[in-house]
Scaffold this active site. Sequence first.
Site, PDB file in Angstrom:
ATOM      1  N   GLY A  69      23.525  56.180  80.019  1.00 36.89           N
ATOM      2  CA  GLY A  69      23.022  55.373  80.991  1.00 36.89           C
ATOM      3  C   GLY A  69      22.070  54.259  80.187  1.00 36.89           C
ATOM      4  O   GLY A  69      21.850  53.036  80.729  1.00 36.89           O
ATOM      5  N   CYS A 321      12.171  62.436  78.474  1.00 36.06           N
ATOM      6  CA  CYS A 321      11.871  61.580  77.332  1.00 36.06           C
ATOM      7  C   CYS A 321      10.417  61.344  77.081  1.00 36.06           C
ATOM      8  O   CYS A 321       9.982  60.994  75.972  1.00 36.06           O
ATOM      9  CB  CYS A 321      12.453  60.091  77.553  1.00 36.06           C
ATOM     10  SG  CYS A 321      14.081  60.133  78.587  1.00 36.06           S
TER      11      CYS A 321
END
Length: 378
Positions: A69, A321
Amino acid sequence: MVYLDNAATTTMSEAALGALMEVSANIYGNPSSAYGFGRQAKRLLEESRKIIADCIGAEPEEIFFTSCGTESDNWVMTKASDKVEKIITSAVEHHAILHPAENQRLLGKNVQLLSVDNNCLVSIPELSAALDQKTALVSIMLQNNEVGSIQDITEIARQVHESNPESLVHTDAVQAVGHIKIDVKEMGIDLLSASAHKFNGPKGIGFLYISKRCSIAPYIVGGGQEKGMRSGTENVAGIYSMAKALEDNVANMESIHNHISELDSMLRTLLTEQKIEFCINGDSSSRAAGILNISIPGIDGEGLLNILDMHDICISIGSACNSKSQDRSHVLLAMGLDEIEIDSSVRISIGRYNTEEDIRTLVKWIASFYKIAKLAET
Ligand code: PLP
């Protein structure tokens, strides 16, 4: 283990795993090779392109394979904007959009970040006011990865194209593809990013839908694969596995959705029954079941995450993340939460393979952490 972090990544489905193993073991030819074994791999590649296109209402020639992505997002932000004077995006995008957008700003482009309300939704009037004849790209995510809110992309695309038919509409649909119904033509989407590991496929493979009406520059040049748009020998096993994962999720979308909704509702009911005070971050009417971001007053989100980890239960704070960084979630900040509310928040994300037992186990440990934290307060 209880895995309730499906917005970070998902378990591979049987369909995806079977396809990955079968192709890795038996159809490992290079699709560019000029003999039967290579042509066999090439056929699989084109079959995958068709399966994926059918799942999102696109044409096969509009699907370009990428590694993830992040790559799809970077491709759009850096290459759709070569001649761009103005880019509009939102404050709650994934960093795969925000960082390249910032780089574009440093290169001298006019980059405008739309704000969101406390439900994590962009305001259509603010978007309309920002649109002008210099706007070449509008990138708004379909489903937010931290709170699950779904933007009205159809209306956003309508506004953008009405203002300037030349402007392109991109949506980062990494959290949405394979989970909610998408028809790129009906929705007016020109560019769409997706990633297989978010819909029960393998990691390291994704795709970018590029509508035929877009002219976007190549991302990686070299051997000329993907019609010269994204060179590099194709990850045929990953691509076929991604197609099978998407096909399986789309074929079973309704039953998966119902299962996840039931677990989502059970989770909220059990938390209430345990007298745990919590508030949902994001709007229940625009939130897809499955991503539940809650603040629990008096609780340290990171402390809770660590205790749950000791009991082999996986949830997260902010996005995967971010979880090692000291930064507070830019999404919750943009929604107007204060630092105390953010620090007491956790994200629980439910997937197709979760069970009622998973939810009971999670609530049991949250309740015990909550009681201790409340006792410590007195
Ligand atoms: N966009 C969104 C909304 C995401 O949630 C993620 C991953 O968490 C990405 C982009 C990046 O996708 P990938 O992990 O495939 O690079």
